[in-house]
Design an enzyme around this catalytic site. Sequence first.
Site, PDB file in Angstrom:
ATOM      1  N   THR A   1     104.328  -3.722 -25.895  1.00  9.82           N
ATOM      2  CA  THR A   1     104.400  -2.405 -25.940  1.00  9.82           C
ATOM      3  C   THR A   1     104.823  -1.862 -27.149  1.00  9.82           C
ATOM      4  O   THR A   1     104.304  -0.630 -27.724  1.00  9.82           O
ATOM      5  CB  THR A   1     105.571  -2.086 -24.791  1.00  9.82           C
ATOM      6  OG1 THR A   1     105.406  -2.691 -23.395  1.00  9.82           O
ATOM      7  CG2 THR A   1     105.566  -0.652 -24.714  1.00  9.82           C
TER       8      THR A   1
ATOM      9  N   GLU B   1     115.366  -1.086 -20.147  1.00 10.73           N
ATOM     10  CA  GLU B   1     113.945  -1.070 -20.677  1.00 10.73           C
ATOM     11  C   GLU B   1     113.940  -0.450 -22.179  1.00 10.73           C
ATOM     12  O   GLU B   1     113.341  -1.101 -23.019  1.00 10.73           O
ATOM     13  CB  GLU B   1     113.365   0.106 -19.741  1.00 10.73           C
ATOM     14  CG  GLU B   1     112.008   0.673 -20.470  1.00 10.73           C
ATOM     15  CD  GLU B   1     110.967  -0.396 -19.920  1.00 10.73           C
ATOM     16  OE1 GLU B   1     110.988  -1.570 -20.093  1.00 10.73           O
ATOM     17  OE2 GLU B   1     109.752   0.441 -19.454  1.00 10.73           O
TER      18      GLU B   1
HETATM   19  N1  HSE Z   1     104.550   4.584 -21.077  1.00  6.83           N
HETATM   20  C1  HSE Z   1     104.748   3.382 -21.747  1.00  6.83           C
HETATM   21  C2  HSE Z   1     103.656   3.408 -22.745  1.00  6.83           C
HETATM   22  C3  HSE Z   1     104.689   2.296 -20.456  1.00  6.83           C
HETATM   23  O1  HSE Z   1     102.506   3.784 -22.411  1.00  6.83           O
HETATM   24  O2  HSE Z   1     104.122   2.908 -23.770  1.00  6.83           O
HETATM   25  C4  HSE Z   1     104.921   1.001 -21.151  1.00  6.83           C
HETATM   26  O3  HSE Z   1     106.203   0.800 -21.372  1.00  6.83           O
END
Ligand code: HSE
Length: 315
Positions: A185, A133
């Site tokens: 992201t 990840e």
């Molecule tokens: N918690 C993360 C975000 C989830 O909101 O960026 C996505 O990888």
Amino acid sequence: MTMNTRAEAFAPATVANLGVGFDILGLAISEPGDTVRVEWTDAPGAHVARIEGDGGLLPLDPEKNTACVAANSVLNLLDVKQGVSITLLKGLPLASGLGSSSASAVAAALAVNALCGSPLSTMELLPAALDGEAAVSGRHADNVAPCLFGGITLVTGIEADDIHRLPIPEALYLALVTPDVPVPTALARSVLPDSISLRDMVAQTGGVARVVDALYRGDVAALACAMESDRVVEPARAHLMPMLVEMRAVARSAGALGLVISGAGPTLCAICDAAKTAERVAGAMQAAYEQAGIAAVSRHTRVSETGAKVLQIDA
Ligand code: HSE
């Protein structure tokens, strides 16, 4: 160590954050998800032999491919020198807010462990999945943990004691809609503030506490209200999510109790308290996007108790 010849694992989609719980809360749904097949090869280390379903967009570079990074991490943990060839079957859309990179990393970690005779526990695979990840979207386990373990999880670190399974309310149903507008992201994280006021910190921690309380009480209306109380992340990301304000109104008129961004978006997750309502809300949200000329996929679903699983092992 008992070595097998081939192994295949599946890892499901996840909804991270649950609105107010940025980087610490997440849940698993049963499908869609990613499947990873692995077998031994002569070249050392893990490498990607084939990817299906990514439209040619994912990197094959072993240091950038999330499945490959997780696979290498498991090989290193086990001190295995032999190489592994990976086939990745993408069932999840990329950059969609459904935990696509986590699913690939988790499925790869699980598959390589199975190939090596499953010496590591699911918990012991968490750091390897997180390595995968981290290669694409930062080291946070709010997708990886529910993906590996299933259910609803609160994650405060990467040790066994940091993973907290939370109760799943009996009447919790979800309606998800994914507009065809990728939101990477990294981009969605780049728009977040570096610091927040004490006032916002108090509101945000209060919101997370209310989510946990609502889950323990099985109160879906209170849960939806608490999830929506995010004062930090949604306001910073709202401009990246097509029609967020309109979709919240559409979901509410169709009977949803609330709506939040799923992970880093653009998938939106509406919280409902009946299966029929979730079905109606999913249809209404998809129709609203399509009316606006935005292609979208919707689904109505529930939280899955089960996370990633090994599908097949050939001895
Ligand atoms: N918690 C993360 C975000 C989830 O909101 O960026 C996505 O990888």
